[in-house]
Design an enzyme around this catalytic site. Sequence first.
Site, PDB file in Angstrom:
ATOM      1  N   SER A  67       0.831  -1.194   0.000  1.00  0.00           N
ATOM      2  CA  SER A  67       0.000   0.000   0.000  1.00  0.00           C
ATOM      3  C   SER A  67       0.880   1.264   0.000  1.00  0.00           C
ATOM      4  CB  SER A  67      -0.956  -0.046   1.190  1.00  0.00           C
ATOM      5  OG  SER A  67      -1.999   0.886   1.041  1.00  0.00           O
TER       6      SER A  67
ATOM      7  N   ASP B 213       0.145  -3.969  -4.194  1.00  0.00           N
ATOM      8  CA  ASP B 213      -0.998  -3.080  -4.382  1.00  0.00           C
ATOM      9  C   ASP B 213      -0.683  -1.658  -3.905  1.00  0.00           C
ATOM     10  OD1 ASP B 213      -3.519  -3.048  -5.587  1.00  0.00           O
ATOM     11  OD2 ASP B 213      -4.549  -2.977  -3.670  1.00  0.00           O
TER      12      ASP B 213
ATOM     13  N   ARG C  24       6.232   8.483  -6.476  1.00  0.00           N
ATOM     14  CA  ARG C  24       5.652   7.150  -6.390  1.00  0.00           C
ATOM     15  C   ARG C  24       6.672   6.100  -6.836  1.00  0.00           C
ATOM     16  NH1 ARG C  24       1.576   7.304 -11.663  1.00  0.00           N
ATOM     17  NH2 ARG C  24       3.111   6.554 -13.194  1.00  0.00           N
TER      18      ARG C  24
ATOM     19  N   HIS D  77      -7.505  -5.712  -1.472  1.00  0.00           N
ATOM     20  CA  HIS D  77      -6.226  -5.045  -1.192  1.00  0.00           C
ATOM     21  C   HIS D  77      -5.244  -6.021  -0.531  1.00  0.00           C
ATOM     22  CE1 HIS D  77      -3.778  -1.523  -0.857  1.00  0.00           C
ATOM     23  NE2 HIS D  77      -3.951  -1.312   0.445  1.00  0.00           N
TER      24      HIS D  77
END
Length: 328
Positions: free
Chosen positions: A180, A204, A216, A266
């Site tokens: 995450s 994920d 990112r 998730h």
Amino acid sequence: MKVFLILIVTAHIALALPVEGQRPEHSRFIEMLDDQGNMHLVDLEAKPDLKAIEKLTRNPNNNVYLLYTRRNQIFSQTLVMNDENSIINSNFNPNDPTIVIVHGWISSRDSEPNPTVRSAFLSTSDVNVITVCWRDLAFRDYVTAAHGVPAVGRGIGQFLIFLNRVTGARFDQMHLIGFSLGAHVVGNAGRETGGRVARITGLDPAGLLWHYSSERLSANDGVYVEVIHTDAGVPGSGIGLPIGHVDFFPNGGVMQPGCITNLCNHDRAWQLFAVSVTHGHLFGRRCLTMLQVTTDLCTSDILQLGNDNLRKTGSGMYRVNTGSRYPF
């Protein structure tokens, strides 16, 4: 009748996965599950707590590094950056591969995927498993935690450089794994080392506030960067766009078999990765387009999802179909 069916499929595809380069639309206030299944009202336009982020930037030791090996599989040893004795007096073996695991939002040292992924690696081979706890920022509001991710990651990267200098542990023997928000953390950690770590696995990666962020996770952060997308729909927790050397979209990357909630979708990312280390039975077909990913029409090369191979290579998007229960 045929036209009607085609329109339904097209609409499903549009709702399922964001098109590359397209920014998903979100309202300012959204309800969001943390990694423990608790619901939070998140203001995406809230101002981050810059003082908290600055504190971490000044002192990367706010990250806690917990070592597990086959000699201490249950109780961790704490490694401290710039404290050589904490490394020398521990069970850390620079000749073994080093696995670094990073949790997500509102999580800590004992949260998943840490225990499950740690156990998978230690049951398979002699490795150093380092669990990173960054709960000081992870337990802040989502916007602050997300803005603090680069600083957390840079701190981990500096720790790995210190580890290399003190013990000779090689970057090509390091595998960074993040779930995450933690996926973007390990991306920044790899970037801090100059992209020298052998592998990065993003489980994920978080999507909210990350679609257009230069901070990112990206393919430039490690020698081989693999991403597993399991909750990439709109709404969903995952980013949904191909961002690594290889991007796996299990079961299309949106809805996972046996799941009825986004949290279940998730979490399936770290579950599939852990079982790939111990069983190695999940394989995907390469897809040429996102349409093929969604419609399960991928017919190109085969590649194994996950595993613990530090020399793994590959490129492109892959769909892998799994079962609904362990070992999937």
